[in-house]
Scaffold this motif. Sequence first.
Motif, PDB file in Angstrom:
ATOM      1  N   PRO A  84       0.815  -1.214   0.000  1.00  0.00           N
ATOM      2  CA  PRO A  84       0.000   0.000   0.000  1.00  0.00           C
ATOM      3  C   PRO A  84       0.852   1.268   0.000  1.00  0.00           C
ATOM      4  CG  PRO A  84      -0.888  -1.589   1.550  1.00  0.00           C
ATOM      5  CD  PRO A  84       0.441  -2.122   1.113  1.00  0.00           C
ATOM      6  N   GLY A  85       1.926   1.248   0.786  1.00  0.00           N
ATOM      7  CA  GLY A  85       2.815   2.405   0.807  1.00  0.00           C
ATOM      8  C   GLY A  85       3.448   2.647  -0.544  1.00  0.00           C
TER       9      GLY A  85
ATOM     10  N   LEU B 270      -0.178  -3.082  -9.558  1.00  0.00           N
ATOM     11  CA  LEU B 270       0.333  -2.095  -8.598  1.00  0.00           C
ATOM     12  C   LEU B 270       0.880  -0.845  -9.287  1.00  0.00           C
ATOM     13  CD1 LEU B 270       2.156  -4.497  -6.124  1.00  0.00           C
ATOM     14  CD2 LEU B 270       0.050  -3.214  -5.688  1.00  0.00           C
ATOM     15  N   THR B 271       1.216  -0.968 -10.545  1.00  0.00           N
ATOM     16  CA  THR B 271       1.685   0.187 -11.323  1.00  0.00           C
ATOM     17  C   THR B 271       0.521   0.913 -11.980  1.00  0.00           C
ATOM     18  OG1 THR B 271       3.801  -0.901 -11.789  1.00  0.00           O
ATOM     19  CG2 THR B 271       3.170   0.928 -13.228  1.00  0.00           C
ATOM     20  N   ASP B 272      -0.381   0.155 -12.578  1.00  0.00           N
ATOM     21  CA  ASP B 272      -1.435   0.763 -13.382  1.00  0.00           C
ATOM     22  C   ASP B 272      -2.523   1.439 -12.558  1.00  0.00           C
ATOM     23  OD1 ASP B 272      -0.176   0.081 -15.682  1.00  0.00           O
ATOM     24  OD2 ASP B 272      -1.454  -1.619 -16.179  1.00  0.00           O
TER      25      ASP B 272
ATOM     26  N   LEU C  96      -5.190   6.508 -11.674  1.00  0.00           N
ATOM     27  CA  LEU C  96      -5.787   7.475 -10.753  1.00  0.00           C
ATOM     28  C   LEU C  96      -5.052   8.810 -10.809  1.00  0.00           C
ATOM     29  CD1 LEU C  96      -6.451   5.061  -7.763  1.00  0.00           C
ATOM     30  CD2 LEU C  96      -8.178   6.150  -9.213  1.00  0.00           C
ATOM     31  N   ALA C  97      -3.735   8.770 -10.930  1.00  0.00           N
ATOM     32  CA  ALA C  97      -2.968  10.010 -11.057  1.00  0.00           C
ATOM     33  C   ALA C  97      -3.298  10.714 -12.365  1.00  0.00           C
ATOM     34  CB  ALA C  97      -1.475   9.723 -10.967  1.00  0.00           C
TER      35      ALA C  97
ATOM     36  N   ALA D  62      -6.605  -0.010  -2.693  1.00  0.00           N
ATOM     37  CA  ALA D  62      -6.582  -1.113  -3.651  1.00  0.00           C
ATOM     38  C   ALA D  62      -5.414  -2.045  -3.356  1.00  0.00           C
ATOM     39  CB  ALA D  62      -6.489  -0.572  -5.073  1.00  0.00           C
ATOM     40  N   ALA D  63      -4.249  -1.471  -3.112  1.00  0.00           N
ATOM     41  CA  ALA D  63      -3.078  -2.292  -2.790  1.00  0.00           C
ATOM     42  C   ALA D  63      -3.255  -2.982  -1.439  1.00  0.00           C
ATOM     43  CB  ALA D  63      -1.819  -1.423  -2.783  1.00  0.00           C
ATOM     44  N   ARG D  64      -3.868  -2.284  -0.497  1.00  0.00           N
ATOM     45  CA  ARG D  64      -4.087  -2.883   0.827  1.00  0.00           C
ATOM     46  C   ARG D  64      -5.003  -4.100   0.726  1.00  0.00           C
ATOM     47  NH1 ARG D  64      -7.468  -3.590   4.698  1.00  0.00           N
ATOM     48  NH2 ARG D  64      -9.168  -2.565   3.584  1.00  0.00           N
TER      49      ARG D  64
END
Length: 200
Positions: free
Chosen positions: A78-79, A148-150, A155-156, A184-186
């Motif tokens: 997540p970080g 994790l990249t996309d 969103l950015a 999402a990552a969490r």
Amino acid sequence: MRAAGEATRERILAAAVGEFAEYGFAGARINRIAAQARASKDRLYAYFESKDDLYAAVTARWVAETVGEAALSAADLPGYAGRLFDSFLTHPRNLQLQMWIELESPDVLHRPGHYRDAWENKLTEIRRGQAEGVIDPSWHASDLLLILTDVPRTLASAVLLAEKRAGENLAALRASRRAAAVEAARRLTTNAAALSQTRR
């Protein structure tokens, strides 16, 4: 390299970042880069032997910025997602450069270079986490890294587009989109951990 020469090289690199981000490798023009950098083409070629050489230097800088600001740790996915989101907003041209690479050179991960090295290092960290039980081993490491990249990048990109419109509460939008990337990552991590527990 003397200060004046270093300043010229930096101007060329800065101009090249903008040119490649705007037009990609195929559409970028050395004469425009030289003009933007206030340098002759001969001067540019004194620092960079070819367009490929200049592009490699741009890519190396972009990768170094991203890796420095968004190091991936298997224990804190997540970080990583949050830091990557921040990096894309801080360096929007890096976001564009990555998109161009994927459009023009989808085989870039198979070529020696900074981009492939950074990608492989991240895959190694994910696999280490899988081996240690931090990340669900049923994930293919490449698939997980793409997600994790996309997610942060998408969103950015939405935030960057919103910044061009009037009337948006940009601070709130940035915060909510960053939170979404982190969440999402969490959830990926939490679900993986729960799944691992049920398998024991």
